[in-house]
Design an enzyme around this catalytic site. Structure first.
Site, PDB file in Angstrom:
ATOM      1  N   ASP A 198      -0.387   5.391  -0.941  1.00 14.75           N
ATOM      2  CA  ASP A 198       0.114   4.293  -1.384  1.00 14.75           C
ATOM      3  C   ASP A 198       1.521   5.303  -2.009  1.00 14.75           C
ATOM      4  O   ASP A 198       2.866   4.515  -0.805  1.00 14.75           O
ATOM      5  CB  ASP A 198      -0.276   3.390  -2.738  1.00 14.75           C
ATOM      6  CG  ASP A 198      -0.531   4.365  -4.039  1.00 14.75           C
ATOM      7  OD1 ASP A 198      -0.445   5.705  -4.286  1.00 14.75           O
ATOM      8  OD2 ASP A 198      -0.536   4.045  -5.155  1.00 14.75           O
ATOM      9  N   GLU A 231       0.944  13.921 -11.924  1.00 18.40           N
ATOM     10  CA  GLU A 231       1.188  12.243 -12.974  1.00 18.40           C
ATOM     11  C   GLU A 231       2.223  12.844 -13.913  1.00 18.40           C
ATOM     12  O   GLU A 231       3.058  12.100 -14.204  1.00 18.40           O
ATOM     13  CB  GLU A 231      -0.345  12.320 -13.763  1.00 18.40           C
ATOM     14  CG  GLU A 231      -1.303  12.106 -13.008  1.00 18.40           C
ATOM     15  CD  GLU A 231      -0.665   9.874 -12.944  1.00 18.40           C
ATOM     16  OE1 GLU A 231       0.189   9.922 -13.506  1.00 18.40           O
ATOM     17  OE2 GLU A 231      -1.275   9.393 -12.080  1.00 18.40           O
ATOM     18  N   GLU A 236       2.560  -2.996 -10.786  1.00 17.40           N
ATOM     19  CA  GLU A 236       2.768  -3.213  -9.033  1.00 17.40           C
ATOM     20  C   GLU A 236       3.004  -4.701  -9.046  1.00 17.40           C
ATOM     21  O   GLU A 236       3.524  -4.494  -7.769  1.00 17.40           O
ATOM     22  CB  GLU A 236       2.130  -2.300  -8.718  1.00 17.40           C
ATOM     23  CG  GLU A 236       1.720  -0.314  -8.467  1.00 17.40           C
ATOM     24  CD  GLU A 236       0.837  -0.729  -9.252  1.00 17.40           C
ATOM     25  OE1 GLU A 236       1.087   0.490  -9.839  1.00 17.40           O
ATOM     26  OE2 GLU A 236       0.273  -1.687 -10.091  1.00 17.40           O
ATOM     27  N   GLU A 264      -9.404  -4.846 -10.303  1.00 23.09           N
ATOM     28  CA  GLU A 264      -9.080  -3.028  -9.618  1.00 23.09           C
ATOM     29  C   GLU A 264      -9.539  -3.251  -8.746  1.00 23.09           C
ATOM     30  O   GLU A 264      -8.701  -2.777  -7.917  1.00 23.09           O
ATOM     31  CB  GLU A 264      -9.993  -2.952 -11.026  1.00 23.09           C
ATOM     32  CG  GLU A 264      -9.491  -1.143 -11.032  1.00 23.09           C
ATOM     33  CD  GLU A 264      -7.651  -0.578 -11.570  1.00 23.09           C
ATOM     34  OE1 GLU A 264      -7.413   0.422 -11.711  1.00 23.09           O
ATOM     35  OE2 GLU A 264      -6.883  -1.286 -11.608  1.00 23.09           O
TER      36      GLU A 264
END
Length: 764
Positions: A216, A69, A328, A310
């Site tokens: 991803d 992150e 996204e 989610e």
């Protein structure tokens, strides 16, 4: 307006808490949305924001942060800010004072992250202390053994950019080494990677594979590393993985996780919201058709729930109800509009904006949805909402003249920060040790046009995308017509449908072939059930696709009617023989055929296993089940067929035990055993269903005590009244045992010496 609210209520904290109008401090880190101001043509505000970061941010803090992150949000934000700062400086009006200060901060942060890579594999530790690093007592980190694939594989853009900007090659080298290791550890037969890997041994910890959470951006960065750095090996790796994804994970329009060692086997029956980025990546890849299909499916889910949950199931029910304002889907919408020029995607963007303003907007910002079904809010607004959502929505509607620079000269990081493409020709002193052999020979012509000129491949013809979307408009059940009567009326010219829902048998090969022709496939769920899913584009023809849609509509209505008409409460299987005396009660599912225990007296008898155990043919041990309750295993034939076979052998009842090992009524929903589409009035005995965990209790009891007697009933019976037992105890069963009680009895069956003490303890 919203950015000003962030500064007013949250600065210098990391994030805004929009319900309480205050800041959330996750660690003293710089603003993660610097590039927003330039993209929004707010150059004055961008300059002010840069000055605030340089004045107020201190990276030398005793705080444990995520390496992943911190890289994509903080390091990426600093590098993106630097990229736009030097661009503005070159234009000669703004940032004339700027002297690479953001880049120096980025370099400082990069060096603080490097100790995380001190592993034998080269994969980084998942967390690091910005002040004390790794493993020191005061660091409070460094004992972790696992990291996610995306966590280790989403570093190359930022680290390579830092190396190219500064000339310090160590950052790109470390990121390349991590990617090399992940590539070497891919499952060679499937060319897939797992979700979680041991950073020391390289063993896969979680062996499921998909394109959503945990993996991803690993795929995203392989392709984008090729675009930014020009290294063909990254493209070769991406193409190898992409071929595996489209071969195993892609089930248009769905993207379902599979097992890396058994890629034909689905690992779960739900999808997470993070996979919504994948259509955008497919646009960059040049594979436009599946991008349109998956995006349309996701849009149908959004129209049903206002936001993308989610996680949601393959039949589009909510699995996890939260929505933390993820960007996204907006990202993929932007890229699809860029590729097709179809104004449909502007309407999609308009829907997103309207839903945000209607359901998520609060006085101090936009609040995450705690539950998309109820519309309840959560006091959080993650930084990716600022860094990505606003940016992509603005770019979706912006004209070229609205942006003061050519955005085609940049590539987006996974957090939508901008890195200039000219980095590919700058400071190319990195030793490319990552050239790997053993690439799979791929027969896929679209690899010839990876990173295509979309204006040539996909001219601005809205009909192209529309033709792909059209069969998917009813993919989510909200837009499906309801009612068998209306469905039957819709058949043109009285044409007879090839297969009716009420006639369907899952064991009939002819029926399965008809389903395949109609684009309907069977998915075997983990709990043992079978789910039908229609992929209209896989139908043999448009007429077959329509027949498939009608079949699915009939099946939905038939299932709904059966549930309404025959929805019965759980049944009970009660072990009444010594040494249980009714104290063990197992939750059982009813059947839609046979003796209805809610209307008739319970059935009591000793149990016996049938041979064959699946009960799918004439029993070879009729004398063993005569006058007893037969135990049979689920699978290989219809429930009604099993019931007929044990009834013909003289059984007075039947218990079907699930063949899915480990299943339990604690975690799986009970269901009614269905008939076989024929008249089942000939079945007179009661039939109940036990999941594997409950069924094993009876099987263990048989192994320990040869004679086991059970009671089949609509609810547990009081077995103590008027009946003596060896312990002279008056046993009262007011409700079925909890799962903890049941587990206790499993162990006590196997240890007779402890039985008396435990029975007394359980009763009192």
């Amino acid at each position: 307006e919203h950015f000003r609210a962030v500064y007013e209520h949250a600065y210098p904290a990391d994030e805004l808490m929009p319900l309480t109008c205050r800041g959330r401090v996750r660690g003293q880190e710089p603003s993660r949305a610097l590039t927003q101001w330039v993209v929004l043509n707010k150059t004055k505000e961008f300059e002010d924001a840069v000055r605030k970061v340089l004045r107020d941010v201190n990276l030398d803090n005793d705080v444990v942060v995520s390496v992943f992150e911190t890289n994509i949000r903080v390091l990426g934000g600093l590098l993106g800010g630097h990229s736009l700062a030097i661009m503005l400086k070159e234009k000669g009006e703004y940032m004339q004072w700027y002297n690479d200060e953001l880049l120096q901060m980025a370099k400082q942060l990069g060096y603080k992250l490097l100790p995380a890579f001190n592993t034998t594999s080269g994969l980084p530790y998942p967390r690091i202390n910005l002040k004390f690093g790794i493993r020191k007592p005061e660091a409070r980190t460094g004992t972790e053994t696992d990291t996610c694939t995306a966590c280790a594989g989403t570093l190359i853009l930022e680290f390579a950019a830092l190396s190219r900007f500064t000339g310090a090659t160590i950052f790109e080298e470390y990121a390349r080494k991590a990617l090399d290791f992940l590539w070497e550890k891919r499952q060679r037969s499937s060319n897939l990677v797992g979700v979680t890997i041991n950073i020391h041994t390289g063993d896969w910890v979680r062996k499921d594979s998909g394109v959503g959470a945990g993996i991803d951006s690993y795929y995203e960065y392989l392709l984008k590393a090729y675009v930014l750095l020009g290294d063909d090996s990254f493209l070769e790796r991406f193409n190898t993985h992409y071929d595996a994804i489209m071969r195993y994970i892609s089930q248009p329009p769905l993207l379902l996780d599979v097992h890396i060692h058994k890629p034909m086997l689905n690992a779960r029956t739900w999808m997470d919201a993070l996979l919504a980025f994948f259509p955008g990546l497919q646009v960059l890849k040049g594979d436009i058709r599946p991008a349109i299909e998956t995006h349309e499916m996701l849009y149908q889910v959004i129209k049903k729930h206002n936001f993308l949950p989610e996680a949601f199931t393959t039949d589009f029910r909510v699995h996890w109800a939260q929505h933390p304002l993820r960007p996204e889907f907006a990202e993929s919408t932007y890229f699809l509009y860029k590729a097709t020029g179809d104004p449909y995607y502007l309407e999609v963007g308009k829907t997103l904006i309207e839903n945000l303003n209607k359901y998520a907007r609060v006085p101090c910002g936009f609040a995450a949805m705690k539950d998309v079904r109820t519309g309840s809010h959560e006091d959080r607004m993650d930084s990716f909402f600022l860094a990505e959502m606003f940016k992509y929505l603005y770019l979706l509607f912006a004209d070229k003249e609205d942006i003061i620079f050519d955005i085609e000269d940049y590539i987006f990081t996974t957090e939508a920060h901008l890195l200039p493409l000219w980095l590919s020709t700058t400071n190319q002193s990195i030793s490319k040790k990552n050239t790997t052999s053993e690439y799979t020979e791929l027969d896929d012509s679209n690899f010839d046009w990876t990173c295509p000129n979309t204006q040539i491949l996909f001219p601005n013809d809205p009909l192209y995308a529309q033709s792909i979307r059209e069969p998917l408009k009813n993919v989510v059940d909200k837009s499906c017509p309801r009612g068998i009567i209306r469905v039957e009326e819709s058949f043109r010219s009285g044409a007879k449908p090839p297969l009716r829902a009420r006639d369907f048998m899952a064991t009939n090969p002819e029926h399965l072939e008809i389903l395949k022709k109609m684009g309907v496939s069977l998915i075997h769920l983990k709990d043992g059930r079978v789910q039908l899913v229609q992929h209209a584009i896989q139908a043999a023809s448009s007429i077959d696709a329509e027949d498939g849609l009608r079949f699915m509509q009939e099946m939905i209505e038939l299932s709904s009617q059966q549930q309404k008409e025959q929805q019965l409460p759980p049944r009970a299987v009660q072990i009444v023989s010594h040494p249980f005396f009714g104290r063990v009660v197992l939750t059982a599912g009813p059947a839609q055929f046979g003796l209805d225990l809610s209307k008739h007296k319970e059935t009591r008898g000793f149990v016996a296993s049938s041979k064959p155990y699946n009960g799918c043919s004439e029993l070879t041990n009729p004398e063993a089940v005569m006058g007893k309750i037969a135990l049979i295993q689920r699978g290989q034939c219809m429930f009604a067929e099993k019931a007929r076979n044990i009834q013909n052998a003289g059984a007075i009842g039947g218990i079907v035990i699930d063949d899915n090992e480990g299943s339990s009524s604690d975690t799986a929903p009970l269901f009614q055993m269905a008939g076989d589409g024929k008249d089942t009035d000939d079945i007179k005995i009661p039939m109940l269903f036990l999941f594997s965990k409950e069924g094993s209790i009876i099987l263990d009891a048989i192994r320990e005590y040869e004679e086991v007697e059970v009671l089949l009933s609509d609810k547990a019976k009081d077995r103590g009244k008027g009946k003596k037992n060896p312990f002279n105890l008056n046993i009262h069963t007011c409700s079925p045992f909890s799962s903890a009680d049941t587990r206790s009895y499993i162990s006590f069956i196997r240890n007779k010496k402890r039985l008396y003490r435990v029975v007394l303890y359980t009763v009192y």
